[in-house]
Design a protein around this motif. Structure first.
Motif, PDB file in Angstrom:
ATOM      1  N   TYR A  66       0.824  -1.203   0.000  1.00 18.76           N
ATOM      2  CA  TYR A  66       0.000   0.000   0.000  1.00 18.76           C
ATOM      3  C   TYR A  66       0.864   1.261   0.000  1.00 18.76           C
ATOM      4  N   TRP A  69       2.398   1.724  -3.363  1.00 21.69           N
ATOM      5  CA  TRP A  69       1.402   2.291  -4.275  1.00 21.69           C
ATOM      6  C   TRP A  69       1.289   3.803  -4.062  1.00 21.69           C
ATOM      7  N   GLN A  81      -4.620   7.327 -10.025  1.00 19.31           N
ATOM      8  CA  GLN A  81      -4.350   6.552  -8.824  1.00 19.31           C
ATOM      9  C   GLN A  81      -4.502   7.397  -7.568  1.00 19.31           C
ATOM     10  N   ALA A  84      -8.078   7.387  -6.779  1.00 16.86           N
ATOM     11  CA  ALA A  84      -8.445   6.109  -6.162  1.00 16.86           C
ATOM     12  C   ALA A  84      -8.021   6.076  -4.696  1.00 16.86           C
ATOM     13  N   LEU A  85      -6.851   6.612  -4.400  1.00 19.65           N
ATOM     14  CA  LEU A  85      -6.390   6.661  -3.012  1.00 19.65           C
ATOM     15  C   LEU A  85      -7.276   7.576  -2.164  1.00 19.65           C
ATOM     16  N   GLY A  87     -10.486   8.037  -2.681  1.00 20.78           N
ATOM     17  CA  GLY A  87     -11.690   7.242  -2.451  1.00 20.78           C
ATOM     18  C   GLY A  87     -11.492   6.180  -1.388  1.00 20.78           C
ATOM     19  N   ILE A  88     -10.335   5.535  -1.397  1.00 18.87           N
ATOM     20  CA  ILE A  88     -10.041   4.504  -0.396  1.00 18.87           C
ATOM     21  C   ILE A  88      -9.953   5.119   0.996  1.00 18.87           C
ATOM     22  N   GLN A  89      -9.365   6.296   1.090  1.00 15.82           N
ATOM     23  CA  GLN A  89      -9.263   6.944   2.399  1.00 15.82           C
ATOM     24  C   GLN A  89     -10.632   7.351   2.934  1.00 15.82           C
ATOM     25  N   PRO A  92     -13.578   3.066   2.716  1.00 11.72           N
ATOM     26  CA  PRO A  92     -13.331   1.997   3.687  1.00 11.72           C
ATOM     27  C   PRO A  92     -12.568   2.438   4.926  1.00 11.72           C
ATOM     28  N   PHE A  93     -11.609   3.373   4.778  1.00 10.18           N
ATOM     29  CA  PHE A  93     -10.766   3.726   5.921  1.00 10.18           C
ATOM     30  C   PHE A  93     -11.385   4.791   6.817  1.00 10.18           C
ATOM     31  N   ALA A  99      -7.337  11.872   3.479  1.00 10.55           N
ATOM     32  CA  ALA A  99      -7.986  12.157   2.200  1.00 10.55           C
ATOM     33  C   ALA A  99      -7.726  13.602   1.786  1.00 10.55           C
TER      34      ALA A  99
END
Length: 126
Positions: A66, A69, A81, A84-85, A87-89, A92-93, A99
């Protein structure tokens, strides 16, 4: 910095982004060191792990992947990317502060890409 030799790489990142990446790698290094101590010297920890050693190895490898990445997305200015990071922050996180950091990095990267493209266009026309 000489504009004629300007490359979009880690060395051309600003101090903020370099410090962020260094902090990410430092955290993963501490986690990996803790994993190594727990694996090779379990009597130092004084407790049982409570789950399989393979879980610990998978979690450490996942954390390293991670952060790699994150590093490649920031250093190479990969805006897709970075989105996308972000969105991930958020999803789910549930980590809005990181973010916001990724949003700032995304905006800076987008500006640098546009400036680099404009410079390349000027080079071709000159």
């Amino acid at each position: 910095m000489d504009i004629n030799n300007y490359q979009l790489s880690f060395s051309s990142l600003g101090m903020f982004r370099k410090l962020f990446l260094i902090a990410c790698w430092a955290i993963v290094a501490i986690l990996s060191l803790g994993c190594a101590v727990w694996l090779f010297f379990p009597n130092i920890m004084g407790e049982e792990l409570g789950f399989s050693i393979s879980y610990l190895l998978v979690m450490t490898a996942g954390a390293m992947s991670y952060v790699y990445w994150i590093h490649s997305a920031i250093a190479k200015r990969k805006t897709g990317q970075l989105l996308a990071l972000i969105g991930i922050q958020i999803i789910p996180f549930l980590n809005p502060i990181t973010a916001l950091v990724f949003i700032a990095v995304y905006r800076l990267s987008k500006q640098e890409i546009e400036l680099n493209q404009q410079y390349q266009l000027l080079q071709k026309t000159a």
